[in-house]
Design an enzyme around this catalytic site. Structure first.
Site, short mmCIF file in Angstrom:
data_model
loop_
_atom_site.label_atom_id
_atom_site.label_comp_id
_atom_site.label_asym_id
_atom_site.label_seq_id
_atom_site.Cartn_x
_atom_site.Cartn_y
_atom_site.Cartn_z
N ASP A 1 0.74 -1.17 -0.15
CA ASP A 1 0.12 0.16 0.05
C ASP A 1 0.79 1.27 -0.01
OD1 ASP A 1 0.87 -0.78 2.68
OD2 ASP A 1 -0.69 0.68 3.41
N GLU A 2 0.32 2.38 -0.36
CA GLU A 2 0.82 3.45 -0.10
C GLU A 2 2.34 4.06 -0.75
OE1 GLU A 2 -1.97 5.51 3.43
OE2 GLU A 2 -0.32 4.31 4.10
N ASN A 3 2.33 3.08 -1.92
CA ASN A 3 3.59 3.60 -2.45
C ASN A 3 3.65 4.55 -3.63
OD1 ASN A 3 6.21 3.51 -3.70
ND2 ASN A 3 5.66 1.59 -4.94
#
Length: 681
Positions: free
Chosen positions: A320-322
């Site tokens: 997530d959230e890269n």
């Protein structure tokens, strides 16, 4: 023939109506949670005395241990001195007879169903598996009742099984480390509420929490000395297994990788970058380099080691959230993307995730990842963990698209309990909802997970942020969709909350610990009164931007003693609604107004620290508002000017303070306006 059909239909409707009526009566009488699929009263009663015994048809470590635990809980709950403290296997007559067919290895498809029959002469618990026995014992323990002279079980016939096969709780131990005893007591609570998946978030930007013998710098340089040894991990996995709970590890990659790169910086996407453990919350730039072969060697060896500690077939890789900032700044990565005709970083991450999935498959594992991994080229063998919804710009969330595209999926978006919403909000969120899905698509929804992110919790406070709200969500995962009455749920949850404390959670008693701390061991009654109408700020407003609190900041403040369902606020709302419908029934209203005045008078007597000074202004305004409202009720006179002045005072209470907010503002205004209109008419 036609009249016969009508008669049969009429009888069916009548029987259904009687069944529903019986169910509702039992819901008012019993405090079971999750509510069983089928339950019927038999009119009998089984008394609990010193001769209570358990007989099991065959030996299994899981059933044996849980039967002993049941006996200990039963005697502690009732005070009855039970003569035989262990189950027998002699096929003789017993108070509780347990029969099951199979001792099973935990997996996603384990049969957890059970049948519980309580009669005057004993209890029979029948299940296909030893896990089903555990679920039945949890129900039976909740059924203990008493009158002035006896403890007993009400006569019932229960047939029960879960609606969803994945009913999980995620605990993030990277942002704040949680010791073994904290994990164990929450596993006990999970089992009590029939939850079956513990998702262990073990790595992030703030710390890597597993001892690694193949890459020892991970725990030596990236944990601040707070990590689980191999022995401790095996201990927790074994403990969970005995409770019928699967344990799924999460190593978050390629983003949220600051801790990993603090230990092994050469695996990062940005050269000559100084990687340090993050002390704040938020999303950060460090990412593993997806074109570096050494990264995959590292993942292979590390995941092999971690896989050996966790027998479950599923392995969570985060994903997530890269935001890809360091990827965009790397010339070689940019060149690699162009060479492979990758349109964007999503394609590059898919390339990375597919390689990681092949590594996991080598060790007999199936990949689970947060919903960012859901791209057109991602193999449908991956499990999508849906977390993004309206707040992240996805109006209908990501679960619906996932199952429509052929992925199996788990929902967490509506179960982020660290957002501090009321239990009502979470309880009414259904994994399937009202989406238009066919049977095959519905079956791809495995269930849901409660997510306890660790930025704002410590071992002192984590239980109060998980429980009791998670018990209501556990019911949403287990019980039928039409079990959704808020008022009834809250009535049962109040009892279950105390039951959870009895089996070991600290969500209630640690409130007093915190209040004694901030008052320097003075009388805390006045603080408890205020805490029962104050709630912590929601949606991460307490730590806006992630920069107010560091990982080592104090989390033993007034806000930490408040919860998201302020008890008196809820009761005051109910009392107000009744008052508005009646003519002169104002005694219950006066009870609360006087309680808040008394609280402030007691508060004024305390020696004030700087922490208590933060509460002074709002408590003073609350005192004045309560006093004025009591006077107008008593005197039965209320001018327009007095109303306007009172509303101005109430507006002052609306301003957040000490990271909390008073949550009776609307009710106080309604009360003031109702009194004015009543006296003016």
């Amino acid at each position: 023939m036609k009249s016969t059909s009508i008669l049969i239909l009429s009888l069916s409707i009548l029987l259904f109506s009687i069944s529903c009526s019986s169910q509702e009566e039992l819901k008012d009488k019993l405090s079971l949670m999750p509510w069983p699929k089928e339950i019927k009263a038999t009119g009998s009663k089984l008394f609990i005395d010193s001769n209570f015994t358990i007989n099991i048809n065959k030996k299994s470590h899981r059933v044996h241990n849980n039967a002993i635990s049941f006996l200990r809980n039963l005697t502690n709950k009732t005070g009855v001195f039970i003569e035989k403290g262990f189950p027998s296997y002699d096929k003789g007559k017993a108070t509780l007879n347990i029969k099951y067919k199979n001792e099973v290895s935990l997996s996603i498809n384990v049969d957890e169903s059970y049948i519980l029959s309580i009669k005057n002469n004993g209890v029979e618990l029948i299940a296909s598996t030893d896990v089903g026995v555990i679920r039945g014992l949890s129900t039976l323990l909740q059924l203990v009742q008493n009158d002035s002279s006896n403890y007993f079980f009400e006569g019932l016939m229960i047939k029960d099984n879960p609606r969803f096969k994945w009913r999980g709780l995620m605990i993030d131990v990277s942002r704040h480390f949680q010791p073994v005893n904290v994990i164990k007591r929450n596993l006990d609570a999970m089992a009590f509420m029939k939850m079956n998946v513990f998702h262990w978030h073990l790595s992030d930007d703030q710390g890597f929490r597993i001892e690694s013998k193949v890459y020892p710098k991970l725990h030596q340089l990236a944990s601040d000395g707070q990590y689980y040894s191999h022995e401790q991990i095996k201990e927790i996995v074994s403990y969970a297994n005995m409770l019928g709970i699967r344990v799924i590890p999460e190593i978050d990659i390629p983003g949220h990788a600051t801790a990993i790169l603090t230990a092994y910086p050469k695996l990062g996407s940005k050269d000559n970058y100084e990687y340090k453990l993050q002390r704040y919350a938020g999303v950060f730039d460090p990412t593993l380099n997806p074109i570096n072969p050494e990264v995959y060697t590292f993942i292979d060896k590390l995941f092999n080691e971690v896989s050996s500690l966790f027998p479950d077939e599923y392995f969570h890789i985060g994903g997530d959230e890269n935001e890809g900032k360091h990827w965009d700044e790397n010339v070689k990565i940019d060149e690699f993307k162009r060479k492979n005709k990758f349109k964007d970083n999503h394609d590059l991450q898919t390339y990375f995730t597919i390689k990681v999935e092949k590594i996991l498959n080598k060790y007999g594992k199936k990949l689970v990842g947060w919903d960012e991994i859901m791209t057109p080229n991602m193999p449908r063998s991956a499990i999508i963990h849906s977390w993004r919804g309206k707040n992240e710009g996805f109006k209908n969330g990501t679960l619906f698209p996932a199952v429509k595209k052929g992925f199996k999926a788990i929902l967490s978006n509506d179960y982020y309990i660290d957002r501090m919403f009321s239990v009502d909000h979470y309880y009414l969120c259904d994994p399937i909802g009202n989406f238009n899905l066919n049977e095959e698509e519905e079956n791809r929804i495995l269930g849901g997970e409660v997510t306890m992110w660790g930025e704002l919790v410590t071992p002192l406070t984590i239980d109060s942020r998980i429980w009791p709200r998670t018990a209501a969500i556990a019911e949403r995962f287990w019980s039928l969709k039409n079990v959704n009455d808020i008022e009834n749920m809250r009535k049962r949850l109040k009892v279950i909350s105390y039951e959870l404390e009895r089996i070991g959670t600290t969500h209630l008693k640690n409130i007093d610990v915190i209040l004694r701390n901030i008052s320097n061991n003075q009388e805390i009654n006045s603080l408890k009164i205020l805490s029962k109408i104050a709630e912590p700020l929601k949606m991460y407003e307490r730590n806006k931007g992630g920069t107010e609190y560091k990982s080592f900041s104090p989390f033993s403040l007034f806000a930490d003693a408040c919860n998201s369902d302020a008890e008196d606020a809820y009761e005051f709302k109910k009392v107000l609604n009744l008052y508005k419908k009646s003519k002169n029934n104002y005694e219950d209203i006066l009870y609360f107004l006087r309680k808040w005045q008394k609280g402030y008078i007691e508060f004024e007597k305390l020696n004030k620290s700087s922490i208590l000074q933060e509460l002074q202004s709002h408590y003073s305004v609350l005192y004045n508002v309560s006093q004025k409202l009591e006077k107008v009720i008593q005197k039965q006179t209320f001018s327009k000017k007095e109303l306007e002045e009172l509303i101005i005072s109430i507006d002052k209470l609306e301003i957040p303070f000490a990271d909390v907010e008073i949550v009776i503002i609307k009710e106080l205004k309604q009360l003031a306006n109702h009194i004015y209109n009543k006296l003016s008419s």
